[in-house]
Design an enzyme around this catalytic site. Structure first.
Site, mmCIF file in Angstrom:
data_model
loop_
_atom_site.group_PDB
_atom_site.id
_atom_site.type_symbol
_atom_site.label_atom_id
_atom_site.label_comp_id
_atom_site.label_asym_id
_atom_site.label_seq_id
_atom_site.Cartn_x
_atom_site.Cartn_y
_atom_site.Cartn_z
ATOM 1 N N TRP A 284 0.817 -1.218 0.000
ATOM 2 C CA TRP A 284 0.000 0.000 0.000
ATOM 3 C C TRP A 284 0.843 1.257 0.000
ATOM 4 C CZ3 TRP A 284 -4.393 -0.321 -2.100
ATOM 5 C CH2 TRP A 284 -5.165 -1.468 -1.979
ATOM 6 N N ASP B 31 -1.235 6.911 7.003
ATOM 7 C CA ASP B 31 -2.367 6.066 6.609
ATOM 8 C C ASP B 31 -2.534 5.028 7.716
ATOM 9 O OD1 ASP B 31 -4.035 4.094 5.615
ATOM 10 O OD2 ASP B 31 -2.903 3.754 3.758
ATOM 11 N N LYS C 60 -12.050 -1.663 8.071
ATOM 12 C CA LYS C 60 -11.261 -2.641 8.822
ATOM 13 C C LYS C 60 -11.799 -2.705 10.248
ATOM 14 C CE LYS C 60 -7.967 -2.660 5.576
ATOM 15 N NZ LYS C 60 -8.313 -2.927 4.209
HETATM 16 N N1 PMP Z 1 -4.144 1.597 2.633
HETATM 17 C C1 PMP Z 1 -4.175 0.467 3.354
HETATM 18 C C2 PMP Z 1 -3.262 0.331 4.547
HETATM 19 C C3 PMP Z 1 -5.078 -0.551 3.017
HETATM 20 O O1 PMP Z 1 -5.118 -1.672 3.749
HETATM 21 C C4 PMP Z 1 -5.923 -0.393 1.884
HETATM 22 C C5 PMP Z 1 -6.942 -1.428 1.468
HETATM 23 N N2 PMP Z 1 -6.945 -2.606 2.057
HETATM 24 C C6 PMP Z 1 -5.855 0.802 1.158
HETATM 25 C C7 PMP Z 1 -4.939 1.755 1.564
HETATM 26 C C8 PMP Z 1 -6.777 1.062 -0.005
HETATM 27 O O2 PMP Z 1 -8.017 1.407 0.508
HETATM 28 P P1 PMP Z 1 -9.327 1.748 -0.333
HETATM 29 O O3 PMP Z 1 -9.767 0.479 -0.959
HETATM 30 O O4 PMP Z 1 -10.289 2.285 0.671
HETATM 31 O O5 PMP Z 1 -8.957 2.783 -1.333
#
Ligand code: PMP
Length: 366
Positions: free
Chosen positions: A107, A177, A201
């Site tokens: 990520w 994040d 989550k």
């Molecule tokens: N950052 C993290 C730490 C994640 O775990 C995720 C998705 N699992 C994301 C970003 C992406 O999130 P989204 O699908 O809400 O855009």
């Protein structure tokens, strides 16, 4: 009322398990919100009721985190992915200085790709050489004193890596994040200039992303951003700039009440989550190498325990048998495979005890 209306225990990495008491209230709200007389799916986002939902949720988040008055609390759409763009659009576009980013896994790689579209990015540290199994020690990190900001991810959901400390310098805006560990434990929120986390989550369903932003961070933001991508518009509109996801925000409110009133706060939530993770990792570590933890010990995540079995065939059989036994969502992320047990707020210690029992039994039979 049934005590366990669900057939499967949800170990998914997200959307993840939510507490049963919250699910039952959410179920009721689809038919009729108590005291309103309408289904939540048909309540106006301009109603007094929804205004009070946003106000109470904001207040609860402030209470849970001990958040100072100079932060705005926003409920936005577009998921965490939209924040990967909004942050550098606001703070990097048109600047000559670089932003510091840590590349600790899947990520953060995505966040870096988006930031590079807006300006210059310096990778402070990358875990690529270790296959993203480690996080840096303090000695390995040198932060630029003049960086536009520092960005990192507190918990890499895919690899199961978590920082157990706050990173960076106090004189450079710290941005994090926290999608996969937000409100799972105390987090010294006032040391960050911006924290963002989608709900799916630990705190609700998909559709809403919480952003905590220190007021002064926006003082030099470009004036020509698209309206929807300008934090200032969402601040001014109290997270009601366009039609927000009323249902998702209501469920996050229910979770915040649950955290405050049923759990007793983030210290208590953190303690429960620590016990769940301890049991999970003990099960791996006492298996004589049958289950092999993916992350280096100090970087292990309390939220996502990632591991492998001795070979692909055994691993596939494990996943199939676990699923048949009612343990859902254990498959590792498509990018790395393996097994991942996610232990978010809504998953009980009893559920982890059941999984540990299943794993011990599988080991004995193999
Ligand atoms: N950052 C993290 C730490 C994640 O775990 C995720 C998705 N699992 C994301 C970003 C992406 O999130 P989204 O699908 O809400 O855009």
């Amino acid at each position: 009322m049934p005590t366990n209306p669900l057939n499967h225990l949800n170990f998914s990495a997200g959307p993840g398990a939510l507490p049963e008491s919250v699910l039952l209230q959410a179920q009721q709200s689809i038919i009729e919100v108590p005291d309103v007389g309408l289904s939540i799916l048909g309540i106006s986002h301009r109603s007094d009721w929804f205004t009070s939902v946003v106000a109470e949720l904001e207040d609860n988040i402030r209470k849970l985190l001990g958040l100072a008055g100079n932060y705005h609390v926003l409920f936005l759409q577009g998921g965490t992915t939209q924040q990967f763009s909004m942050i550098p659009m606001t703070l990097l576009r048109g600047r000559t200085t670089a932003a510091d980013y840590l590349h600790t896994g899947y990520w953060s790689g995505k966040a870096i790709t988006e930031a590079r579209r807006e300006g210059s990015v310096r990778e402070v540290w990358s875990g690529e050489a270790s296959g993203y199994r480690q996080l840096p020690s303090e000695e390995e990190l040198v932060f630029a004193p003049d960086a536009a900001y520092l960005h990192y991810i507190s918990n890499e959901t895919v690899e199961g890596l978590q920082f157990h400390r706050v990173l960076g310098r106090d004189d450079v805006p710290r941005i994090c994040d926290m999608s996969s560990d937000f409100l799972s434990q105390p987090c010294e929120a006032n040391r960050y200039s911006l924290i963002y986390a989608h709900a799916q989550k630990n705190i609700g369903p998909a559709g809403v992303t919480v952003v905590l932003i220190r007021d002064e961070l926006l003082k030099d933001a470009p004036g020509d951003l698209p309206g929807f991508l300008d934090y200032r518009n969402h601040i001014q509109a109290h997270s009601n700039y366009n039609t927000p996801p009323v249902f998702a925000i209501y469920v996050v409110l229910l979770i915040s009440r649950w955290l405050l009133n049923d759990i007793g706060g983030l210290e208590q939530m953190g303690e429960i989550n620590r016990r769940k993770a301890e049991l999970m990792y003990r099960t791996l570590d006492e298996s004589n190498g049958f289950y092999r933890g993916r992350a280096e010990l100090q970087a292990r995540s309390t939220m996502n325990a990632t591991f492998n079995l001795r070979d692909q065939k055994t691993e596939q059989r494990f996943l199939a048998e676990a699923h048949a036994a009612g343990f859902s969502g254990l498959d590792g992320h498509r990018s790395i495979g393996g097994v991942r047990a996610s232990l978010y707020n809504g998953l009980t210690l009893a559920a982890v005890e059941q999984l540990a029992g299943f794993m011990e039994d599988f080991l004995r039979r193999n």
